[in-house]
Design an enzyme around this catalytic site. Structure first.
Site, short mmCIF file in Angstrom:
data_model
loop_
_atom_site.label_atom_id
_atom_site.label_comp_id
_atom_site.label_asym_id
_atom_site.label_seq_id
_atom_site.Cartn_x
_atom_site.Cartn_y
_atom_site.Cartn_z
N CYS A 2 0.86 -1.06 0.07
CA CYS A 2 0.01 -0.09 -0.09
C CYS A 2 0.87 1.08 -0.12
CB CYS A 2 -0.80 0.00 1.16
SG CYS A 2 -1.93 -1.52 1.64
N ARG A 27 3.58 1.07 -7.13
CA ARG A 27 3.57 0.22 -5.80
C ARG A 27 2.68 -0.82 -6.25
NH1 ARG A 27 6.25 2.14 -1.42
NH2 ARG A 27 5.37 0.93 0.18
N TRP A 74 -3.06 -2.18 -1.46
CA TRP A 74 -2.85 -3.60 -2.11
C TRP A 74 -3.39 -4.53 -1.14
CZ3 TRP A 74 -0.71 -5.85 -6.45
CH2 TRP A 74 -0.36 -7.05 -6.26
N ASN A 98 0.00 0.90 5.94
CA ASN A 98 0.32 0.07 5.00
C ASN A 98 1.33 -1.12 5.93
OD1 ASN A 98 1.98 -1.39 3.05
ND2 ASN A 98 3.63 -0.03 3.25
N GLY A 99 0.72 -2.32 5.91
CA GLY A 99 1.53 -3.44 6.43
C GLY A 99 0.62 -4.47 6.88
N GLU A 480 14.89 -22.82 -12.84
CA GLU A 480 14.77 -21.50 -12.62
C GLU A 480 15.64 -20.43 -13.10
OE1 GLU A 480 11.88 -19.85 -12.32
OE2 GLU A 480 12.72 -17.96 -11.28
N LYS A 484 15.37 -17.61 -15.91
CA LYS A 484 15.82 -16.23 -15.50
C LYS A 484 16.84 -15.68 -16.42
CE LYS A 484 13.27 -15.16 -13.06
NZ LYS A 484 12.19 -15.98 -13.14
N GLU A 487 15.32 -15.38 -19.96
CA GLU A 487 14.11 -14.36 -20.14
C GLU A 487 14.63 -13.22 -20.34
OE1 GLU A 487 10.95 -14.38 -17.59
OE2 GLU A 487 11.86 -14.93 -16.01
N HIS A 503 23.98 -38.67 -19.75
CA HIS A 503 22.88 -39.21 -20.67
C HIS A 503 22.86 -38.04 -22.01
CE1 HIS A 503 22.03 -42.27 -18.11
NE2 HIS A 503 21.99 -41.36 -16.92
N LYS A 602 3.98 -9.75 -18.48
CA LYS A 602 3.97 -9.91 -16.88
C LYS A 602 2.72 -11.07 -16.43
CE LYS A 602 5.26 -10.07 -12.63
NZ LYS A 602 6.56 -10.96 -12.32
C1 AGP Z 1 8.80 -15.86 -14.87
O1 AGP Z 1 9.88 -15.22 -14.45
C2 AGP Z 1 8.04 -15.77 -16.04
N1 AGP Z 1 7.95 -14.23 -15.99
C3 AGP Z 1 6.80 -16.39 -16.47
O2 AGP Z 1 7.50 -17.79 -16.49
C4 AGP Z 1 5.86 -16.72 -15.20
O3 AGP Z 1 6.40 -17.22 -14.07
C5 AGP Z 1 4.70 -17.34 -16.01
O4 AGP Z 1 4.16 -16.62 -16.98
C6 AGP Z 1 3.53 -17.72 -14.63
O5 AGP Z 1 2.90 -16.60 -14.53
P1 AGP Z 1 2.09 -16.72 -12.95
O6 AGP Z 1 2.86 -17.07 -12.04
O7 AGP Z 1 1.51 -15.21 -12.92
O8 AGP Z 1 1.00 -17.80 -13.28
#
Ligand code: AGP
Length: 607
Positions: A2, A27, A74, A98-99, A480, A484, A487, A503, A602
């Site tokens: 928030c 935010r 938020w 906020n908190g 992961e 990272k 992407e 393998h 996003k």
């Molecule tokens: C993660 O860094 C990516 N932006 C992407 O893989 C993301 O995790 C995926 O689209 C799932 O999104 P969500 O967690 O909002 O469902």
């Protein structure tokens, strides 16, 4: 998180409050409101949705006056709505906050049994009632009433309070949530961060934990919660407002990497019951007696946290867990039973494939538990149970703090299930819970050593590809780390189970291929070391993520990044941090658009 803002001075408050809230929009929020004093009382105007909605409401219902408070919410407790929006006014007292009030359930019950009537679902309204109660029991001024109320509150807060009977002051207090004071000529400000008031003043006082400030037009007093005066000179801030939105970080991703310890603290808040070696999941009681299997569905980073969740839940509860990419699950005509518990993980709560998987699971009669970071988003709303990470809005496309708070949430869920099935002994639960509580400090320790990753990024940032390797619950972290990197830097990268090297992937190894190996102390250490030496024997460049105090790894790796020791169950939460920082620094070195990488969104709300 928030956003809060307050103003007292000779000018109309509303335009200053609205401008401050506009500066805090980054935010993330789902509702907004102001409370402004004029002619003997404060007038509260609130609106769910975007700030523009509040502005339009204020055009119809003006809030004139020279002292006021404002808020962007938020949602963490109580869905986004006009009545849950702040400020919350009880009697003569308006509050923005906020908190997270950890002991909100207990305080609410006590207040209701004393006759308090609540109009919202929020934890914040509790603070309004507590301050009102202080006045009812004789507090002589607003500062004392706020001090009295805060002595009952546990948790994180940055609050600003307005009293209808004292329009010459506003009172603000802080504990574990950000709050700054702005010093003007004959006027003063309070806000969540510099961004909101930088256009009004550059003279800023940064408040510390457990401090309270009483603002007047012509001055202010800063004390601790025992009323002891604190002398602190204002700092002159030279940032531009744009820089300030990222708290001085160059990218949201960097800010969000650094926010992770706080995000984990907020996600754990109010959910650990050390007294009973157990957890409380916001009232969720999963009846394990008729769960024969857990199926986890997710995409991207959330799929990787699901893979870690499988280790946690099977290890602690002995309930079989399957993990599936949501985009695969929904089209493979899966077997779905009424005895399935489907866990859907989604930061945004809007991912189309995960939504499709949840709809299919529900149609098949399974119960669905959603883990999400956005209150009342589509997937938690559709699920039978919703459990929220409290990471605050994640702006950068590359998910960081949402991921680590998902892992923490899965640890809490695994403990809950394990204690229910009886497979998790109290002593072991206590040990894991104690380590969870200590984790944020260890996370901060890792993040603070990030400069080393910047050096490594420059050394290997021109590579044509990377390999990430891990075993056990660190294999998902290898996946992961690779995600990272690819992407945000656009370099091809693959995550692999270290045991799989022989393998096939070992054919890739040569002196141009950096291989990141997750090799902390643990039951699989020796196995991973032998995989690592296979890489070295073929001239591969090894970047080892190892446990601080490991004096042997340096002889068999080209680079060594040390992380603090922790329980093997929780190692993924620490091990991922250097990988986030490595990807960030490589992308920064290559000059790609870190917060909004090409081709990515996003939230993937389409198939
Ligand atoms: C993660 O860094 C990516 N932006 C992407 O893989 C993301 O995790 C995926 O689209 C799932 O999104 P969500 O967690 O909002 O469902």
């Amino acid at each position: 998180m928030c956003g809060i803002v307050g103003y007292i001075g000779p000018r109309q408050a509303t335009p200053i409050l609205v401008n401050g809230l506009r500066r805090l929009e980054y935010r993330g929020y789902d509702s907004a409101g102001v409370s402004v004093w004029q002619d003997g009382k404060s007038r509260v105007v609130r609106c769910q949705g975007k700030l523009q909605g509040l502005v339009e409401k204020l055009e119809k219902e003006p809030a004139p006056g020279c002292v006021g408070i404002g808020h962007t919410r938020w949602a963490t407790h109580g869905r986004p709505s006009d009545t849950n929006a702040h400020p919350h006014k009880v009697g003569r007292v308006s509050v923005v906050h906020n908190g997270i009030i950890e002991n909100h359930l207990k305080l609410r019950q006590e207040l209701e049994s004393a006759g308090a009537k609540f109009s919202s679902e929020t934890d914040t309204e509790i603070v309004s009632h507590l301050i009102h109660q202080e006045f009812e029991t004789g507090a002589k001024n607003l500062t004392d009433a706020v001090l009295g109320a805060l002595k009952k509150v546990k948790g994180a807060y940055a609050i600003v309070v307005l009293d209808d009977n004292a329009p010459d002051t506003i009172v603000a207090a802080k504990n574990a949530s950000p709050m700054v004071i702005g010093i003007g000529e004959g006027e003063h400000y309070v806000a969540s961060d510099v961004t909101a008031i930088l256009s009004e003043t550059q003279e800023i006082i940064f408040t510390e934990e457990g401090e309270i400030v009483t603002l007047r037009k012509d001055g202010y007093s800063l004390t601790d919660l025992d009323g002891k005066e604190i002398e602190r000179a204002p700092q002159t801030i030279r940032w531009t407002a744009a820089q300030a939105e990222k708290d001085g970080y160059r990218h949201y991703m960097a800010k969000e990497i650094h926010e992770q310890p706080r995000a984990v603290v907020d996600t754990l808040a109010g959910r650990i019951d050390l007294e009973h070696d157990n957890v409380t999941l916001d009232g969720i009681e999963v009846d394990v007696s008729n769960i024969k299997r857990i199926v986890m569905v997710a995409c991207g980073t959330s799929y990787h946290s699901s893979l870690v969740g499988k280790f946690l839940i099977e290890d602690m509860s002995r309930i079989p867990v399957e993990v599936d990419l949501a985009s695969e699950y929904r089209y493979r005509n899966p077997v779905i039973r009424k005895t399935d518990l489907v866990i859907a993980i989604s930061q945004s709560g809007e991912t189309a494939d995960t939504m499709g998987a949840v709809q299919l699971a529900k149609a098949g009669g399974a119960k669905v538990l959603a883990i999400s970071n956005v209150l009342e988003s589509s997937i938690p709303r559709l699920a039978d149970y919703a459990f929220y990470t409290h990471a605050g809005p994640e702006i950068g496309v590359a998910s960081t703090k949402a991921f680590t708070t998902q892992l923490v949430s899965l640890a809490l869920l695994a403990i809950h299930l394990g204690r229910q099935t009886g497979e998790l002994a109290p002593e072991r639960a206590r040990k894991i819970l104690a380590e969870l509580v200590s984790l944020p400090n260890k996370m901060a320790d890792v993040i603070e050593h990030g400069a080393q990753l910047q050096i490594i990024a420059r050394r290997y940032g021109k590579a044509k590809g990377f390999l990430f390797m891990g075993r056990g619950n660190l294999y998902p972290i290898a996946l992961e780390g690779a995600l990272k990197l690819k992407e945000i830097s656009y370099i091809h990268a693959e995550g692999y189970s270290a045991g799989e090297m022989k393998h096939g992937p070992i054919a890739l190894i040569d002196e141009n291929l950096p291989v990141v190996v997750l090799v902390p102390q643990g039951p699989l250490y020796d196995k991973v070391v032998s995989n690592l030496t296979e890489v070295r024997a073929r001239e591969g460049k090894v970047i080892a993520i190892a446990t601080r105090g490991d004096n042997d790894i340096g002889a068999i790796a080209d680079e060594v990044v040390m992380i603090p020791d922790t329980l093997p169950e929780l190692q993924p939460i620490l091990a991922v941090l250097p990988l986030q920082q490595l990807s960030y620094y490589v992308a920064d070195y290559l000059g790609t658009d870190i917060d909004q990488p090409r081709n990515l969104a996003k939230s993937v709300t389409v198939e």
